[in-house]
Design a protein around this motif. Sequence first.
Motif, PDB file in Angstrom:
ATOM      1  N   PRO A 204      39.919  37.674  22.059  1.00 39.72           N
ATOM      2  CA  PRO A 204      39.120  38.253  23.046  1.00 39.72           C
ATOM      3  C   PRO A 204      38.345  39.490  22.269  1.00 39.72           C
ATOM      4  O   PRO A 204      37.417  40.094  22.855  1.00 39.72           O
ATOM      5  N   GLY A 235      37.714  41.451  25.342  1.00 44.71           N
ATOM      6  CA  GLY A 235      38.342  40.836  26.642  1.00 44.71           C
ATOM      7  C   GLY A 235      39.920  41.008  26.487  1.00 44.71           C
ATOM      8  O   GLY A 235      40.502  41.730  25.877  1.00 44.71           O
ATOM      9  N   LEU A 236      40.389  40.390  27.521  1.00 40.24           N
ATOM     10  CA  LEU A 236      41.889  40.557  27.726  1.00 40.24           C
ATOM     11  C   LEU A 236      42.772  39.840  26.794  1.00 40.24           C
ATOM     12  O   LEU A 236      42.336  38.263  26.656  1.00 40.24           O
ATOM     13  N   PRO A 237      43.882  40.009  25.979  1.00 39.67           N
ATOM     14  CA  PRO A 237      44.456  39.005  25.328  1.00 39.67           C
ATOM     15  C   PRO A 237      45.355  38.024  26.183  1.00 39.67           C
ATOM     16  O   PRO A 237      45.691  38.581  27.334  1.00 39.67           O
ATOM     17  N   ALA A 238      45.660  36.812  25.725  1.00 41.70           N
ATOM     18  CA  ALA A 238      46.328  35.772  26.739  1.00 41.70           C
ATOM     19  C   ALA A 238      47.578  36.633  27.613  1.00 41.70           C
ATOM     20  O   ALA A 238      47.808  36.466  28.509  1.00 41.70           O
ATOM     21  N   THR A 239      48.277  37.479  26.605  1.00 39.42           N
ATOM     22  CA  THR A 239      49.449  37.997  27.244  1.00 39.42           C
ATOM     23  C   THR A 239      49.379  38.920  28.286  1.00 39.42           C
ATOM     24  O   THR A 239      50.112  39.221  28.964  1.00 39.42           O
ATOM     25  N   MET A 241      46.622  38.598  30.290  1.00 39.57           N
ATOM     26  CA  MET A 241      46.109  37.869  31.292  1.00 39.57           C
ATOM     27  C   MET A 241      46.924  37.765  32.319  1.00 39.57           C
ATOM     28  O   MET A 241      46.653  37.935  33.644  1.00 39.57           O
ATOM     29  N   SER A 249      42.994  41.478  39.490  1.00 38.91           N
ATOM     30  CA  SER A 249      41.636  41.526  38.793  1.00 38.91           C
ATOM     31  C   SER A 249      41.102  40.249  38.239  1.00 38.91           C
ATOM     32  O   SER A 249      39.911  40.248  37.987  1.00 38.91           O
ATOM     33  N   LEU A 250      42.135  39.506  37.796  1.00 43.14           N
ATOM     34  CA  LEU A 250      41.773  38.341  37.171  1.00 43.14           C
ATOM     35  C   LEU A 250      41.806  37.279  38.293  1.00 43.14           C
ATOM     36  O   LEU A 250      43.079  36.960  38.816  1.00 43.14           O
ATOM     37  N   LYS A 251      40.841  36.509  38.585  1.00 44.74           N
ATOM     38  CA  LYS A 251      40.611  35.745  39.641  1.00 44.74           C
ATOM     39  C   LYS A 251      40.539  34.226  39.348  1.00 44.74           C
ATOM     40  O   LYS A 251      40.960  33.429  40.161  1.00 44.74           O
ATOM     41  N   GLY A 252      39.844  33.816  38.373  1.00 46.41           N
ATOM     42  CA  GLY A 252      39.610  32.496  38.027  1.00 46.41           C
ATOM     43  C   GLY A 252      40.029  32.231  36.574  1.00 46.41           C
ATOM     44  O   GLY A 252      39.582  33.219  35.779  1.00 46.41           O
ATOM     45  N   MET A 253      40.574  30.999  36.186  1.00 43.70           N
ATOM     46  CA  MET A 253      40.834  30.763  34.798  1.00 43.70           C
ATOM     47  C   MET A 253      40.554  29.143  34.479  1.00 43.70           C
ATOM     48  O   MET A 253      40.671  28.402  35.447  1.00 43.70           O
ATOM     49  N   PRO A 260      50.279  27.276  29.238  1.00 39.66           N
ATOM     50  CA  PRO A 260      50.969  28.446  29.271  1.00 39.66           C
ATOM     51  C   PRO A 260      52.153  28.550  30.295  1.00 39.66           C
ATOM     52  O   PRO A 260      53.300  29.443  29.967  1.00 39.66           O
ATOM     53  N   ASP A 264      54.828  30.618  27.823  1.00 42.30           N
ATOM     54  CA  ASP A 264      54.905  31.889  27.901  1.00 42.30           C
ATOM     55  C   ASP A 264      56.121  32.545  27.991  1.00 42.30           C
ATOM     56  O   ASP A 264      56.941  32.002  28.912  1.00 42.30           O
ATOM     57  N   LEU A 277      46.166  33.183  41.327  1.00 46.44           N
ATOM     58  CA  LEU A 277      44.909  33.011  40.934  1.00 46.44           C
ATOM     59  C   LEU A 277      44.162  32.464  42.178  1.00 46.44           C
ATOM     60  O   LEU A 277      44.635  31.422  42.999  1.00 46.44           O
TER      61      LEU A 277
END
Lengths: 545, 348
Positions: A204, A235-239, A241, A249-253, A260, A264, A277
């Motif tokens: 990120p 950006g955001l690191p995976a952890t 996200m 705040s995160l809507k689409g991946m 994961p 995770d 999501l």
Amino acid sequence: MAGLAAKFGSGAMTNSVAEIAENDALLVIGSNTTENHPIIGLRMKEAVAKGARLIVADPRRIPLVKFATLWLRQKPGTDAVLLNAIMHVILEEGLEDRDFITRRTEAFEEFEASLAPFTAEFGAEATGVPAEDIRKAARIFGSAVNAGIYYAMGITQHSMGTNNVHAVGNLAMLTGNVGKRAAGVNPLRGQNNVQGACDMGCLPNVYPGYQSVAIPGMQQKFEAAWGGTLSGKPGLPATEMTGAMLAGSLKGMYVFGENPALSDPNTSHSLKAFKNLEFLVVQDIFLTETAELADVVLPGSSFAEKNGTFTSSERRIQRVRQAIASPGEARNDLAIIDQIYRSFAAGSVAEYRLPDAAAVFEEAASLWPEIAGVNYQRLDKDSICWPCPAPDHPGTPFLFKAMFSREGGRALFTAVPQVLSDELPDEQYPFVLTTGRELFHYHTGTMTRRSAGLNAVAPEAFVEINPVDADGLGVHSGESLRVTSRRGMIDLKARVSGIVPPQVVFIPFHYREAAANLLTNDAMDPVCRIMEAKVCAVRIEKNMS
Amino acid sequence: MIHLTIDDKSIEVPAGTTVLEAARQLDIDIPTLCYDSRLKPYGACRLCIVEIAGFPKPVTSCTTPAADNMVVRTNSALLHRLRKTTIELLLSDHPNDCMVCVRSGDCTLQELAYLYDVRENRFSGGMRDHNRPDANPFIQRDQNKCVMCGLCVRVCEEVQGVGAIGYSNRGFEAKVCPPFEKDLNCEFCGQCVSVCPTGALSGKMWAGQPRQEGVKLTDSTCTYCGCGCNITLHSHGDRLIRVSSKKTSHNRGWLCVKGRFGYDFVNRGDRLTTPLIRREKGGALEPASWDEAVQFVVTRMAGIKEKHGPDALAGLASARCTNEENYLFQKFFRSVIGTNNIDHCARY
């Protein structure tokens, strides 16, 4: 990796795998090498056969212990203290490399002062390793001509993972074992192309080649190459996200070739996040646990169905070549990404085409000087370890020969304090759970659990428990145990074994039906944002149901 | 340096070089069954015998260090006769089933029988019967085809450090087996299979698959851990049927159980073969055309970007996939979507 980058200027194995056989001392810490990197493990065995002295530091009696001169069984989560104590002894006995310290490092004085409290006795108290063994380790490592350190997730997957990496690097610097052949600081990469994914800018905060998104010059360079305006905001690191998904705040991946939902830490938390999501695309070859949650699943290609390159743990760029066609309507992964890329840019479905992998590599190489000399013509003859800045450059087996990549060219000593694991055992959860892989499976088992032979020899999840604890619970191998943490609960078979010490249990994380990561702690290292998969507190009961 | 002459050609080699190694440097072909440059010399098969001036009788070149001024002859009528007799002895109790043997065409013993023209056998008689079923899922052990070269035992001990197999009994009853003649219970790296010069050891997964005809060989890189082993994919049509690795690779031909035998996931029937779409929240994943799937992805992602900005989108790239794919993936997120929300699972 952030730890090594801060010390040396870049984070990767400093030395090549073949050099391992030339080590005269090896410290393997937090790496079950023969099971997780079997072929690198062979080089370690070769070194031992040639007379090298091997120190294994691991809470578990891993197979490599059989080859070790000295086995240090530190308590999980105490690696940095152990390393500090070893370095304290090295200084006490004058085994440090003063010349190297003066010529090639900085901030030694503060670092030296910070080691004062870490006597062998203090180390013994904190880590459970006898003080005499700490001294022995210091003498073996400190008196070697060429000493290499090898580590993996056992060092990094902790809430103080960055500290641990700093401690590892400090030890190499203190003894002058970096920047030369057959030595170094060597993080072993767990997956075929972790190195490459990092190199290619799938992080990120950096563009391809570790060029920071926050430096305006870099941003302009990539804007010029790619066209358009780029965001200067890391950006955001995976952890992180996961938290952003839950917060909304995160809507689409778009998840490409990863699972994961099973890998995770604190899985039930991450499952909830994925379900939250608005839109999830998964591109994979199987309907993984993550794909099952998706709104769109795109069938991709296996490694045998495509052309490209992987970069191994030793920074070796190698060709991947297509042998067979993909099944049904499954498509080439590069072509899928390319079509979505162009369709998104155009606002309507672009025509499908198969991009030339060599040309894509060429584009990446044109933006990162360290691989400027690499191209498919060369790779078709032989693999190349980066840095390789020019077409006539042979590649670089070991890094930092003349200088480190930091400004000023010196490596940085860093004081490493004692930090405890985020979750320690208590009355309610008296055992420490540590997780990892076993030889016969790989990661979340998407591939290996579909391999008939591998699944036949390793068919089911288990929990390793020391005979002393098993006796206390009245449990035998094969009987079912219930393992509970503050985050979840799983049932699985007991494997009574001296591989783990008393009060510590081990569970491999390959099995979806008893997913170890339902239990693990998602506490994070403050710098690297890596999660603490290696230590959490659990309760163990005989399963009566 | 040591100077010696082999078949009238002179050569200089460092001290410690064997006569066999010196001869190979001169591209002189000396037959061997038990030699492997990656293992210690052993001297079991007696095929590498040579004549050295001043020595009373032929010696095994694989175990004889080169000495200054040695004069070596690697081929003569005597050596040919001795080697042929050795091969005859090996074949005298070898199952004559090359037609159906999985290693046919890839078997040193078969090649030697052909080169030395062993059609009839002066020593035919009793046959060994050492075969017993071994339930392990990876390694087929056909001990009647074993020539006792010891390569499997040595690679397991010297390279793998496991020592899962050893020799038992003597003479005609001698054989290679795991302790107490039980089923193999080891790391199943298959190093033993890769060095076996006959059909005594093979992959169980190879059985019934094409051996040579129509088999395509593709050099590639292993898909599992970060060691980056070089592998050769053997495929027939759209099926992967075997994985091997070359001695000359940086991994020296050694692989682990996953790399050597864990390839069958590729051809599994539950591979995804068509795009799937969940047309409404809470609904099921249903097959769709590629055009529909791509359209769906673009529309939905563009919608989120428009409504909530580019940072409401994120991508997880893959430590499993290629550099090229990862490069393009992050470029898509950065330059087209406009976010740096891109990462992969390096951290777990």
